[in-house]
Scaffold this motif. Sequence first.
Motif, PDB file in Angstrom:
ATOM      1  N   SER A 227      -9.411  -9.360  -5.930  1.00  0.00           N
ATOM      2  CA  SER A 227      -7.948  -9.381  -5.657  1.00  0.00           C
ATOM      3  C   SER A 227      -7.310 -10.755  -6.020  1.00  0.00           C
ATOM      4  N   TYR A 246      -1.699 -12.602   3.438  1.00  0.00           N
ATOM      5  CA  TYR A 246      -2.084 -12.436   2.089  1.00  0.00           C
ATOM      6  C   TYR A 246      -1.262 -11.509   1.005  1.00  0.00           C
ATOM      7  N   THR A 247      -0.923 -11.887  -0.012  1.00  0.00           N
ATOM      8  CA  THR A 247      -0.107 -10.784  -0.678  1.00  0.00           C
ATOM      9  C   THR A 247      -0.564 -11.064  -2.159  1.00  0.00           C
ATOM     10  N   THR A 248      -0.595  -9.837  -2.824  1.00  0.00           N
ATOM     11  CA  THR A 248      -0.701 -10.010  -4.498  1.00  0.00           C
ATOM     12  C   THR A 248       0.363  -9.948  -5.123  1.00  0.00           C
ATOM     13  N   TYR A 327      -2.484   0.279   9.714  1.00  0.00           N
ATOM     14  CA  TYR A 327      -2.494   0.545   8.251  1.00  0.00           C
ATOM     15  C   TYR A 327      -3.016  -1.018   7.524  1.00  0.00           C
ATOM     16  N   VAL A 328      -2.795  -2.035   8.699  1.00  0.00           N
ATOM     17  CA  VAL A 328      -3.119  -3.504   8.298  1.00  0.00           C
ATOM     18  C   VAL A 328      -4.583  -3.617   8.976  1.00  0.00           C
ATOM     19  N   LEU A 329      -5.699  -4.055   7.793  1.00  0.00           N
ATOM     20  CA  LEU A 329      -6.771  -4.194   8.576  1.00  0.00           C
ATOM     21  C   LEU A 329      -7.024  -5.506   8.857  1.00  0.00           C
ATOM     22  N   TYR A 332      -9.364  -7.716   6.371  1.00  0.00           N
ATOM     23  CA  TYR A 332      -9.190  -7.877   4.788  1.00  0.00           C
ATOM     24  C   TYR A 332      -8.063  -8.828   4.569  1.00  0.00           C
ATOM     25  N   ILE A 337       0.295  -9.238   7.016  1.00  0.00           N
ATOM     26  CA  ILE A 337       1.100  -8.766   5.569  1.00  0.00           C
ATOM     27  C   ILE A 337       2.634  -9.066   6.047  1.00  0.00           C
ATOM     28  N   HIS A 343       9.292  -2.178  -2.612  1.00  0.00           N
ATOM     29  CA  HIS A 343       8.381  -1.909  -3.656  1.00  0.00           C
ATOM     30  C   HIS A 343       6.732  -1.801  -3.098  1.00  0.00           C
ATOM     31  N   ASP A 344       6.538  -1.303  -1.972  1.00  0.00           N
ATOM     32  CA  ASP A 344       5.145  -0.908  -1.731  1.00  0.00           C
ATOM     33  C   ASP A 344       5.065   0.247  -0.682  1.00  0.00           C
ATOM     34  N   ARG A 346       3.197   1.988   1.272  1.00  0.00           N
ATOM     35  CA  ARG A 346       2.982   2.163   2.495  1.00  0.00           C
ATOM     36  C   ARG A 346       3.911   1.478   3.448  1.00  0.00           C
ATOM     37  N   LYS A 432     -12.893  -7.298  -1.464  1.00  0.00           N
ATOM     38  CA  LYS A 432     -12.976  -6.196  -0.588  1.00  0.00           C
ATOM     39  C   LYS A 432     -14.436  -6.270  -0.044  1.00  0.00           C
TER      40      LYS A 432
HETATM   41  C1  ANZ Z   1       3.344  -7.903  -0.217  1.00  0.00           C
HETATM   42  C2  ANZ Z   1       3.593  -6.797  -1.036  1.00  0.00           C
HETATM   43  C3  ANZ Z   1       4.589  -6.261  -1.928  1.00  0.00           C
HETATM   44  C4  ANZ Z   1       2.207  -6.157  -1.324  1.00  0.00           C
HETATM   45  C5  ANZ Z   1       4.544  -5.401  -2.765  1.00  0.00           C
HETATM   46  C6  ANZ Z   1       1.939  -5.405  -2.277  1.00  0.00           C
HETATM   47  C7  ANZ Z   1       2.900  -4.807  -3.061  1.00  0.00           C
HETATM   48  P1  ANZ Z   1      -5.059  -5.511  -2.860  1.00  0.00           P
HETATM   49  O1  ANZ Z   1      -4.568  -5.358  -4.170  1.00  0.00           O
HETATM   50  O2  ANZ Z   1      -5.892  -4.413  -2.366  1.00  0.00           O
HETATM   51  O3  ANZ Z   1      -5.798  -6.814  -2.566  1.00  0.00           O
HETATM   52  N1  ANZ Z   1      -2.401  -6.350   2.221  1.00  0.00           N
HETATM   53  C8  ANZ Z   1      -2.792  -7.588   2.325  1.00  0.00           C
HETATM   54  N2  ANZ Z   1      -3.863  -7.690   3.378  1.00  0.00           N
HETATM   55  C9  ANZ Z   1      -3.832  -6.331   4.004  1.00  0.00           C
HETATM   56  C10 ANZ Z   1      -4.702  -5.960   5.040  1.00  0.00           C
HETATM   57  N3  ANZ Z   1      -5.309  -6.797   5.845  1.00  0.00           N
HETATM   58  N4  ANZ Z   1      -4.755  -4.662   5.046  1.00  0.00           N
HETATM   59  C11 ANZ Z   1      -3.530  -3.813   4.557  1.00  0.00           C
HETATM   60  N5  ANZ Z   1      -3.015  -4.136   3.485  1.00  0.00           N
HETATM   61  C12 ANZ Z   1      -2.935  -5.610   3.179  1.00  0.00           C
HETATM   62  O4  ANZ Z   1      -3.901  -5.388  -2.140  1.00  0.00           O
HETATM   63  C13 ANZ Z   1      -3.232  -6.689  -1.611  1.00  0.00           C
HETATM   64  C14 ANZ Z   1      -1.753  -6.106  -0.899  1.00  0.00           C
HETATM   65  O5  ANZ Z   1      -2.215  -5.342   0.127  1.00  0.00           O
HETATM   66  C15 ANZ Z   1      -1.083  -7.034  -0.265  1.00  0.00           C
HETATM   67  O6  ANZ Z   1      -0.075  -7.425  -1.134  1.00  0.00           O
HETATM   68  C16 ANZ Z   1      -0.371  -6.687   0.937  1.00  0.00           C
HETATM   69  O7  ANZ Z   1       0.660  -6.141   0.666  1.00  0.00           O
HETATM   70  C17 ANZ Z   1      -1.320  -5.744   1.102  1.00  0.00           C
HETATM   71  F1  ANZ Z   1       5.366  -4.927  -3.613  1.00  0.00           F
HETATM   72  O8  ANZ Z   1       2.040  -8.257  -0.029  1.00  0.00           O
HETATM   73  B1  ANZ Z   1       1.101  -7.040  -0.494  1.00  0.00           B
END
Ligand code: ANZ
Length: 852
Positions: A227, A246-248, A327-329, A332, A337, A343-344, A346, A432
Amino acid sequence: MAGEYDFSAIEKKWQNYWLTHKTFKTEDFVDKPKYYVLDMFPYPSGAGLHVGHPEGYTATDIICRYKRMKGFNVLHPMGWDAFGLPAEQYAVETGTHPAVTTEKNIDKFREQIRALGFSYDWDREINTTDPEYFKWTQWIFLQLFRKNLAYIDEVAVNWCPALGTVLANEEVIDGRSERGNHPVFRRPMKQWMLKITEYAERLLNDLDDLDWPEGIKEMQRNWIGKSTGAEVEFGVVDHDDIITVYTTRPDTLFGATYMVLAPEHPLVDRITAPAQRSAVKVYQEQAALKSDLDRTELATEKTGAFTGAYAINPVNGAALPIWIADYVLSSYGTGAIMAVPAHDTRDFEFARTFDLPVKCIIEPDPAAAAAENVDVAAVLAGKACWTGNGKLINSANAEGLTLNGLEVADSKALATAWLEERHIGRGAVKYKLRDWLFSRQRYWGEPFPVIHFEDGSIKLLDEDELPLEPPAMEDFKPSGTGEPPLAKATDWVEYIEPGTGRRGRRETNTMPQWAGSCWYYLRYIDPKNSEAAWDPAKEKYWMPVDLYVGGAEHAVLHLLYARFWHKVLYDLGYVSTREPFQKLINQGMILGVSYKDQRGALVPSDQVELTPDGPVRKSDGEKLVEFPAKMSKSLRNVVNPDDVIREYGADSMRLYEMFMGPLEAVKPWNTKGVEGVYRFLKRSWRLIAATPVVDRACTAGELRVLHGTIKKVTEDLDTFGFNTAISQLMIFVNEFGNKPELPREAAEAFVKLLSVFAPHIGEELWEKLGHDWTVAYEPWPIFEEKYLVVSEVEILVQVLGRPKARMMAPADADEATLREMALKQAEIRSLLDGKTVRKVICVPGRLVNIVI
Ligand code: ANZ
């Protein structure tokens, strides 16, 4: 005159011949192109061989025999993946030492496999439980340790009370053990880990160059789970701590309305406000009981607890409440988060549950929103979640970051650059894939060559102290507390260091069953070497494996672990290729036939009677429905290879499994099909053994069938099309079967082709043709295109649909030519005399019909 096709005498005779002559003994360094064909070696279970084993083993055997005849130096070994749970469980129940059970099972497997006529080099047989083998498994562990790829960690492991052991993530499916389907719980334990994550990128990239089924490669890619995104730092109000998330989606920073830490996150205790402590603690305890899978399940209701602390959004200074939620692990990303509920999905559900603000910062692309039936106005008002593309809004600050009006992709790059300039964030890549949990609480596994001293330090045994064998024990029962069975062998466990007299304890965990299968293909190269795991020159000669065939159930576990070890060995200079298995084919599962009654209830096969009208229940004659299902003891639909061999012979068994359908396809077993190939073998027998073989040249027609057959079989073998190759052999027998004599040239070529599929009958017929040496190394027949070209064909000429004449015409003659030729035929001219030709219908290559 030739006698009947007595398969059982023939098969015994040739199996003995191959064994005593060591027909398939493979020499190293022979000056021929090499070809290494590997089977996934079996776990020698007490149940013996099932029909799935010979499926893959027959396919590889055919390829090996074919390649030998094509002039390759073929390596085709077999061995036993013999550590494992069933022998140990049997030991617990009966007190029989697992080594005894294992040896008995291996003997049975070897006998069954030999009865199928596979061309293995039996001098290379290996057994993972043999100290001379696992000595080197332990040696590889030393190499991993020295390369800093093995470490002990207190980790939340998958503890399976029913099995009395921990399991790797790969061995847990939906919260249950892959083996036995028992519930698995999370629990912290000190375990050996292997740093497979250090190889994540290479394990991912090198998949591209492998000739493997795309589905398997995709499963490995998903398991590795790369990712790309960014790490962003958030300050905490009234604390010096920094929360890194960490954010995507760094583009969504302006939409963050709260933060979430994993319940196990180390900062939780430090930042939690006194008033929230007890609620947070209760929540942490609940979360600890759940598996990662349950926690990330999308459908489950979101739960969490507020810490009472606030973080500061670096882009706009907004104070964001910090929550903990399962729901945050913790395992990972960074375990933390920023939540962007608009926009997400969960985050949106969580915000709804706890009534947290939702701030829209992406205006959905109108067409995309319409296509997904999403109400744009609701998204803009924070009443619905939009995870798709669109233009950014509400996303600008006074410090030069303006994303408004941009698309998502451009905004990600801009936001990341802005963070990097200020040193509060950076582009980041996450996987992952987790490190591999490498210890088990088992008796029947490789002991770790490790000593733990009283002061907490550890030492590894020297190479010359290997193999470290497990202690002789009588009580193999797991303790149930997580303490491995070896801990009970107190004499074995206690260690006094020679020279220093330091007291220590041996490691009592053992290695998982995957260890032995991670490198067995390397030991086959040099199985008797007592000085080294293998000779590098031999390794260079034989590696990589050119063809690996086995079941798709190993898509991730074995195939990923073996690739990892291989890459480590490559980095250490012990192997010369980056990947172990160049080409992989997955055999499809063979299903059994099952029956259900009118209410859909299963009826075991032994309660079914087959009548001309279909299957009925024996007891009451109720009509039953037949359907294919996985073979299982409970359905009593398991086909035993021994029975098939006894009744029809090994050659029929081999041929049938290859004739059922494409190797990769899932196919139901059908005993009538075995009878069909058995009849074909009997006809082949009569064709060669009972038809006079003459030393005359083949006619043009015979050459066409012969060379057509050689061509089809050769091309099909090159593409693993076994079933269609067999069809062509059947065509050959149909064409030649009715003739009074058989030209030697055709007879010999046919026997060679047949011999790779049905080697016993092949050898016997080869001998009948007057040869006193095995057919296994005879040159493969070569086809010549020139015999396949048909220059002239016979055309039937009809008048009003009745056959009136035959004429020879060029094979490629067009309609106009045929018409002209037909009308010129003497018989036709006289018939047409005085009549008007109304129409002429031409079927090129076949007939001309004249309508008058
Ligand atoms: C803000 C955000 C905004 C996100 C949005 C997504 C959408 P992948 O693709 O699986 O890598 N995330 C990061 N660490 C996490 C954890 N330890 N446990 C659960 N969720 C976690 O997904 C990365 C996205 O999953 C990250 O991007 C984070 O949510 C969440 F519109 O950040 B995101």
